[in-house]
Each structure stands twice: as structure tokens, then as C-alpha cells.
Design a protein around this motif. Structure first.
Motif, mmCIF file in Angstrom:
data_model
loop_
_atom_site.group_PDB
_atom_site.id
_atom_site.type_symbol
_atom_site.label_atom_id
_atom_site.label_comp_id
_atom_site.label_asym_id
_atom_site.label_seq_id
_atom_site.Cartn_x
_atom_site.Cartn_y
_atom_site.Cartn_z
ATOM 1 N N GLU A 25 6.087 -1.152 -119.264
ATOM 2 C CA GLU A 25 7.018 -0.916 -118.167
ATOM 3 C C GLU A 25 6.518 0.261 -117.330
ATOM 4 O O GLU A 25 6.092 1.285 -117.873
ATOM 5 C CB GLU A 25 8.417 -0.610 -118.725
ATOM 6 N N ILE A 26 6.552 0.115 -116.001
ATOM 7 C CA ILE A 26 6.069 1.141 -115.079
ATOM 8 C C ILE A 26 7.266 1.725 -114.329
ATOM 9 O O ILE A 26 8.149 0.994 -113.864
ATOM 10 C CB ILE A 26 5.061 0.554 -114.069
ATOM 11 N N TYR A 27 7.268 3.049 -114.218
ATOM 12 C CA TYR A 27 8.324 3.748 -113.480
ATOM 13 C C TYR A 27 7.664 4.496 -112.313
ATOM 14 O O TYR A 27 7.216 5.632 -112.465
ATOM 15 C CB TYR A 27 9.069 4.708 -114.394
ATOM 16 N N PRO A 28 7.581 3.859 -111.123
ATOM 17 C CA PRO A 28 6.794 4.402 -110.010
ATOM 18 C C PRO A 28 7.515 5.458 -109.194
ATOM 19 O O PRO A 28 7.453 5.449 -107.969
ATOM 20 C CB PRO A 28 6.522 3.154 -109.170
ATOM 21 N N LEU A 29 8.197 6.378 -109.842
ATOM 22 C CA LEU A 29 8.893 7.436 -109.125
ATOM 23 C C LEU A 29 7.991 8.658 -108.992
ATOM 24 O O LEU A 29 7.144 8.906 -109.861
ATOM 25 C CB LEU A 29 10.172 7.821 -109.866
ATOM 26 N N PRO A 30 8.144 9.447 -107.942
ATOM 27 C CA PRO A 30 7.334 10.662 -107.802
ATOM 28 C C PRO A 30 7.623 11.639 -108.933
ATOM 29 O O PRO A 30 8.704 11.622 -109.525
ATOM 30 C CB PRO A 30 7.756 11.230 -106.444
ATOM 31 N N PRO A 31 6.664 12.524 -109.248
ATOM 32 C CA PRO A 31 6.807 13.401 -110.419
ATOM 33 C C PRO A 31 7.944 14.406 -110.328
ATOM 34 O O PRO A 31 8.379 14.923 -111.347
ATOM 35 C CB PRO A 31 5.449 14.113 -110.480
ATOM 36 N N PHE A 32 8.449 14.694 -109.111
ATOM 37 C CA PHE A 32 9.504 15.701 -109.004
ATOM 38 C C PHE A 32 10.891 15.118 -109.304
ATOM 39 O O PHE A 32 11.877 15.846 -109.318
ATOM 40 C CB PHE A 32 9.504 16.332 -107.610
ATOM 41 N N ILE A 33 10.980 13.817 -109.571
ATOM 42 C CA ILE A 33 12.253 13.190 -109.918
ATOM 43 C C ILE A 33 12.340 13.054 -111.433
ATOM 44 O O ILE A 33 11.359 12.743 -112.101
ATOM 45 C CB ILE A 33 12.382 11.813 -109.244
ATOM 46 N N ASP A 34 13.533 13.302 -111.982
ATOM 47 C CA ASP A 34 13.724 13.142 -113.421
ATOM 48 C C ASP A 34 13.341 11.727 -113.845
ATOM 49 O O ASP A 34 13.788 10.746 -113.226
ATOM 50 C CB ASP A 34 15.181 13.405 -113.805
#
Length: 236
Positions: A54-63
């Protein structure tokens, strides 16, 4: 009783403002599959069946958001989807062909370009049907691998959009090419990005402006000192 039913009908017809919109896609074809969850037009998570995770493509500054067991659930959903696909194909005597070519292809950088500093090239494709599209990258006419791919995301008109990313280090004169392939195209749609000299600020501008401002302030100071010196002599 009639008045009560009328009142209930009026209450049920009242609409409320939409605060957020989420979407959950589970799709498949003979060769591809997709399981994606999105919120307000952004992907929150999707299953990568090539990397088997599973991939979570959120930017690193988001929890970070994690869904335990979601990939295994996506794999099971793919099997159900393909079984349903076979049943529907028999009932419909296969699907009528409907191919829509991409209406837009854009290539741009994630950050402002600085020579020698790592950056990301983005190739954004929209307005195509069915999904997905395939994209290949070249650098100075040589094939480049290692790009990352977002799963197709539906537009409101029923078409799809998809984003491809390539990490690169800009060097003067380099030319990158993003070639898009789709069932509707007889030849790839191509967009080119060239690293030009204008991408780098002129190193002499800053010091020149600073020196010019300093010289101007010095001249103003000399003029003001001379003026007050003359006035002082007249008073005495």
C-alpha cells in the motif's frame, strides 16, 4: 397523515453544504488493477500491485495515514472484480470500444530550478479514457528509468488524469522528454523540458545592486553633511 407525509418530504428534500468529498475506487481489466482512496481531489492511499504494498503519497510534512491490512484487502477485491468483469462481458457481449485521447499534457518542475540541486520533473496527463496511460522518459534522447507513477484519478466528466514524476539534477543544456501512450493514440504525445540558462539567476546582479545602493547612500550622506556644514557656518 397527509400533512405529516408532506412535512417529511420537505425535510428530506433540504440539502446541506458539502464540506468534503471522498472517493473509493476498485477497478480492474485483463492486465491492470486499481484500488485507491481519495479525499477532496487528492490521493490518500492506493495499492501498488507491482511493488505489492500500500502506498501513501502524502507529502512528508503531513501526519502519515496507514490502514492495516489494506493491501491484502485490495488483492482480494481484484479477484472479485475480475470475476464480475467476466460475467458482465458475457451479458453485454463484450464492451463497446470508447477511447478518448488525452486532452492535456503538461511538464514542469516541482521546485524552482537551480543548477546542480536535486529536483523533480512532473508530467501531468488529463482528459483520457479508459485508464491508464503509459509514460516513458528520456534524457538527451537516452531512455531514463526510475520514475514514480500515481494511479489514475477520475475527473468530473468521467475521464481520467494521471501524474508521473522523475527525480533529476538540472544541468545546463539537458533536454528531458515525456512521451505519453494511450489506446486512442496512433503515436505518443510528447512534451519536452529543456534546462536553460535563464533558469539560473545572474550571479552578478546581487552584488551589482548592493554596490549601487551603497554608492547612492554614500552620495546622499556626503550631500547632507555638506548642506549642514554650510548652514552652520552661516549661523556663526
Amino acid at each position: 397523515m397527509k400533512e405529516l407525509l408532506l412535512f417529511l418530504s420537505c425535510v428530506l428534500s433540504v440539502s446541506a453544504d458539502v464540506l468534503h468529498e471522498d472517493i473509493n475506487i476498485n477497478g480492474c481489466s485483463d492486465s491492470d488493477g486499481e484500488k485507491m482512496y481519495g479525499l477532496d481531489g487528492e490521493e490518500l492511499a492506493y495499492a501498488d500491485f507491482n511493488k505489492q504494498k500500500e502506498i501513501y503519497p502524502l507529502p512528508p510534512f503531513i501526519d502519515p495515514i496507514t490502514i492495516p491490512g489494506e493491501y491484502e484487502h485490495a488483492v482480494g477485491q481484484q479477484q472479485i472484480c475480475r470475476n464480475n468483469l467476466k460475467v458482465v462481458r458475457v451479458g453485454m457481449k463484450d464492451f463497446p470500444p470508447k477511447h478518448i485521447a488525452p486532452s492535456g499534457v503538461m511538464i514542469y518542475t516541482r521546485d524552482e530550478v537551480e543548477f546542480g540541486e536535486k529536483n523533480t520533473l512532473i508530467c501531468h496527463v488529463t482528459g483520457f479514457y479508459p485508464a491508464p496511460v503509459n509514460v516513458s522518459w528520456t534524457k538527451n534522447q537516452q531512455k531514463v528509468t526510475g520514475s514514480s507513477i500515481n494511479v489514475p484519478y477520475p475527473n468530473k466528466d468521467g475521464s481520467f488524469r494521471q501524474t508521473f514524476r522523475l527525480d533529476f539534477t538540472p544541468q545546463l543544456g539537458d533536454m528531458y522528454r515525456c512521451a505519453v501512450e494511450h489506446l486512442s493514440l496512433t503515436e505518443p504525445l510528447t512534451k519536452i523540458y529543456e534546462v536553460e540558462a535563464s533558469a539560473r539567476p545572474d550571479p552578478g546582479v546581487g552584488p551589482s545592486v548592493f554596490c549601487g545602493v551603497g554608492l547612492t547612500l554614500s552620495l546622499v550622506g556626503v550631500a547632507a553633511g555638506t548642506f549642514f556644514l554650510i548652514k552652520g557656518n552661516e549661523c556663526s
